[in-house]
Design an enzyme around this catalytic site. Structure first.
Site, mmCIF file in Angstrom:
data_model
loop_
_atom_site.group_PDB
_atom_site.id
_atom_site.type_symbol
_atom_site.label_atom_id
_atom_site.label_comp_id
_atom_site.label_asym_id
_atom_site.label_seq_id
_atom_site.Cartn_x
_atom_site.Cartn_y
_atom_site.Cartn_z
ATOM 1 N N TRP A 63 15.195 97.562 9.710
ATOM 2 C CA TRP A 63 14.899 96.489 10.482
ATOM 3 C C TRP A 63 14.701 96.987 11.850
ATOM 4 O O TRP A 63 14.303 96.020 12.930
ATOM 5 C CB TRP A 63 16.433 95.534 10.616
ATOM 6 C CG TRP A 63 16.968 95.064 9.557
ATOM 7 C CD1 TRP A 63 16.152 94.977 8.348
ATOM 8 C CD2 TRP A 63 17.963 94.144 9.158
ATOM 9 N NE1 TRP A 63 16.829 94.002 7.297
ATOM 10 C CE2 TRP A 63 17.845 93.731 7.854
ATOM 11 C CE3 TRP A 63 19.219 94.053 9.950
ATOM 12 C CZ2 TRP A 63 18.782 92.847 7.242
ATOM 13 C CZ3 TRP A 63 20.217 92.950 9.272
ATOM 14 C CH2 TRP A 63 20.091 92.558 8.078
ATOM 15 N N LYS A 64 14.577 98.269 12.217
ATOM 16 C CA LYS A 64 13.990 98.846 13.237
ATOM 17 C C LYS A 64 15.102 98.194 14.528
ATOM 18 O O LYS A 64 16.267 97.877 14.254
ATOM 19 C CB LYS A 64 12.623 98.629 13.629
ATOM 20 C CG LYS A 64 11.793 98.994 12.095
ATOM 21 C CD LYS A 64 10.364 99.329 12.473
ATOM 22 C CE LYS A 64 9.727 99.571 11.208
ATOM 23 N NZ LYS A 64 8.292 99.976 11.599
ATOM 24 N N GLU B 128 8.005 106.848 13.757
ATOM 25 C CA GLU B 128 8.134 106.060 15.190
ATOM 26 C C GLU B 128 9.133 107.073 16.115
ATOM 27 O O GLU B 128 8.817 107.172 17.143
ATOM 28 C CB GLU B 128 8.788 104.573 15.071
ATOM 29 C CG GLU B 128 7.825 103.740 14.693
ATOM 30 C CD GLU B 128 8.236 102.260 13.788
ATOM 31 O OE1 GLU B 128 9.653 102.055 13.915
ATOM 32 O OE2 GLU B 128 7.380 101.869 13.403
ATOM 33 N N GLU C 31 4.860 107.492 4.407
ATOM 34 C CA GLU C 31 4.242 106.361 5.114
ATOM 35 C C GLU C 31 3.449 106.923 5.939
ATOM 36 O O GLU C 31 3.549 107.433 6.928
ATOM 37 C CB GLU C 31 5.619 105.914 6.158
ATOM 38 C CG GLU C 31 6.760 105.522 5.170
ATOM 39 C CD GLU C 31 7.756 104.447 6.113
ATOM 40 O OE1 GLU C 31 7.721 103.375 5.596
ATOM 41 O OE2 GLU C 31 8.156 104.974 7.090
ATOM 42 N N GLY D 190 3.240 98.816 10.280
ATOM 43 C CA GLY D 190 3.130 98.121 11.495
ATOM 44 C C GLY D 190 1.897 97.201 11.625
ATOM 45 O O GLY D 190 1.713 96.679 12.609
ATOM 46 N N SER E 166 3.407 98.761 5.955
ATOM 47 C CA SER E 166 2.654 97.387 5.695
ATOM 48 C C SER E 166 3.059 96.713 4.347
ATOM 49 O O SER E 166 2.206 96.024 3.557
ATOM 50 C CB SER E 166 1.485 97.034 5.924
ATOM 51 O OG SER E 166 1.235 97.359 7.372
ATOM 52 N N GLY F 219 9.236 97.381 6.505
ATOM 53 C CA GLY F 219 9.899 97.133 7.871
ATOM 54 C C GLY F 219 9.807 95.679 8.140
ATOM 55 O O GLY F 219 10.619 94.906 7.785
ATOM 56 N N GLY F 220 8.739 95.082 8.748
ATOM 57 C CA GLY F 220 8.508 93.683 9.055
ATOM 58 C C GLY F 220 8.744 92.702 7.982
ATOM 59 O O GLY F 220 9.584 91.787 8.300
HETATM 60 P P1 PGA Z 1 6.318 98.130 8.475
HETATM 61 O O1 PGA Z 1 7.260 99.243 8.509
HETATM 62 O O2 PGA Z 1 6.453 97.684 6.806
HETATM 63 O O3 PGA Z 1 6.586 97.094 9.264
HETATM 64 O O4 PGA Z 1 4.974 98.649 8.167
HETATM 65 C C1 PGA Z 1 7.611 100.305 7.484
HETATM 66 C C2 PGA Z 1 8.526 101.276 8.109
HETATM 67 O O5 PGA Z 1 8.171 101.716 9.241
HETATM 68 O O6 PGA Z 1 9.390 101.889 7.495
#
Ligand code: PGA
Length: 264
Positions: free
Chosen positions: A10-11, A98, A180, A186, A225, A246-247
């Site tokens: 969920w960041k 990140e 990744e 993202g 993504s 993520g998103g």
């Molecule tokens: P994302 O992020 O699915 O939004 O691209 C993936 C992640 O950073 O683990």
């Protein structure tokens, strides 16, 4: 090889109330006895308790997005592995791009975080991946295909060797690798099935070379993504053992569809 694994990262999103609503909705949909694949929710630290309460008694596990490389002491703002265990975490994400690129996390810090996390019984999701520039440089010029492949994999190889080089076969049992590509996180631009298959094969070969007994048992996830529209393509790649989302993990509908598809 374990079951397929779906991790929702969920960041830095969701307040406690929102986190509670989302995790409880996921538990309702997936059901307490859902067993087709392994699911891990990774909220921000401030929502660990709420999410932990919602998923309690279900087959969903709790994870954290980061950890510090010491177990206690004067490290203002940091959270240690025993604190994560105490908060109900079974998993921790380490080396997310990140953190590597926005916060300058180094391979050496990552190695320490992994080592300490494992010693406290946490399972580790180690993230690795090349930047867009690294990929562009690797494919440019008149090289043959195998040299290009080797050059694309080179930064990922370094990340894995530096993170895991000091571990023995036993240490590897609690590790999952998430490939990744940084340019896919993202951005809406996911890697193609071919690109994913190539890197996953290279990671597998490297793991087997480094850990002849257990290298074949480490699960390798794809992340970047991942969404409902591309999950079937991604999972059609034999070497993909699950996904780091993520998103799309912030919406109950899309996360549920992804989990369902992977578990079907
Ligand atoms: P994302 O992020 O699915 O939004 O691209 C993936 C992640 O950073 O683990």
């Amino acid at each position: 090889m374990g079951r397929k694994l779906v991790v929702g990262n969920w960041k830095m999103n969701l307040l406690q109330k929102e986190a509670k609503e989302l995790s409880c909705a996921i538990v309702d949909l997936i059901g307490k006895n859902y067993d087709n694949c392994e699911v891990v929710l990774v909220p921000p630290y401030t929502a660990l308790r709420e999410v932990g309460n919602c998923i309690s008694g279900s087959n969903i596990d709790l994870g954290a997005q980061n950890v510090f490389g010491k177990s206690r002491g004067a490290y203002t703002g940091e959270i240690s592995a025993p604190m994560l265990v105490d908060a109900g975490c079974k998993w921790v994400i380490i080396g997310h791009s990140e953190r590597r690129h926005l916060l300058g996390e180094t391979d050496e810090q990552i190695r320490k975080k992994i080592s300490l996390s494992i010693s406290y019984g946490l399972k580790v999701i180690l993230c690795v991946g090349e930047t867009e520039t690294q990929r562009e440089e690797a494919v440019s010029g008149s090289k043959d295909i195998s040299t290009k492949k080797r050059d694309i994999f080179s930064p990922i190889k370094t990340q894995i060797e530096n993170a895991l080089g000091a571990f023995d076969e036993q240490g590897l049992l609690d590790i999952v690798i998430a490939y990744e590509p940084v340019w896919a996180i993202g951005t809406g631009k996911n890697a193609t099935s071919l690109e994913i298959a190539e890197i996953h094969q290279c990671i597998r070969e490297l793991l087997v070379e480094m850990f002849p007994d257990s290298g074949n048992n480490v699960r390798i996830l794809y992340g970047g993504s991942v969404k409902t529209g591309n999950i079937s393509d991604i999972m059609s790649v034999d070497e993909v053992d699950g996904v780091l989302v993520g998103g799309a993990s912030l919406s109950v509908d899309s996360f549920f569809k992804i989990v369902k598809l992977i578990g079907s």
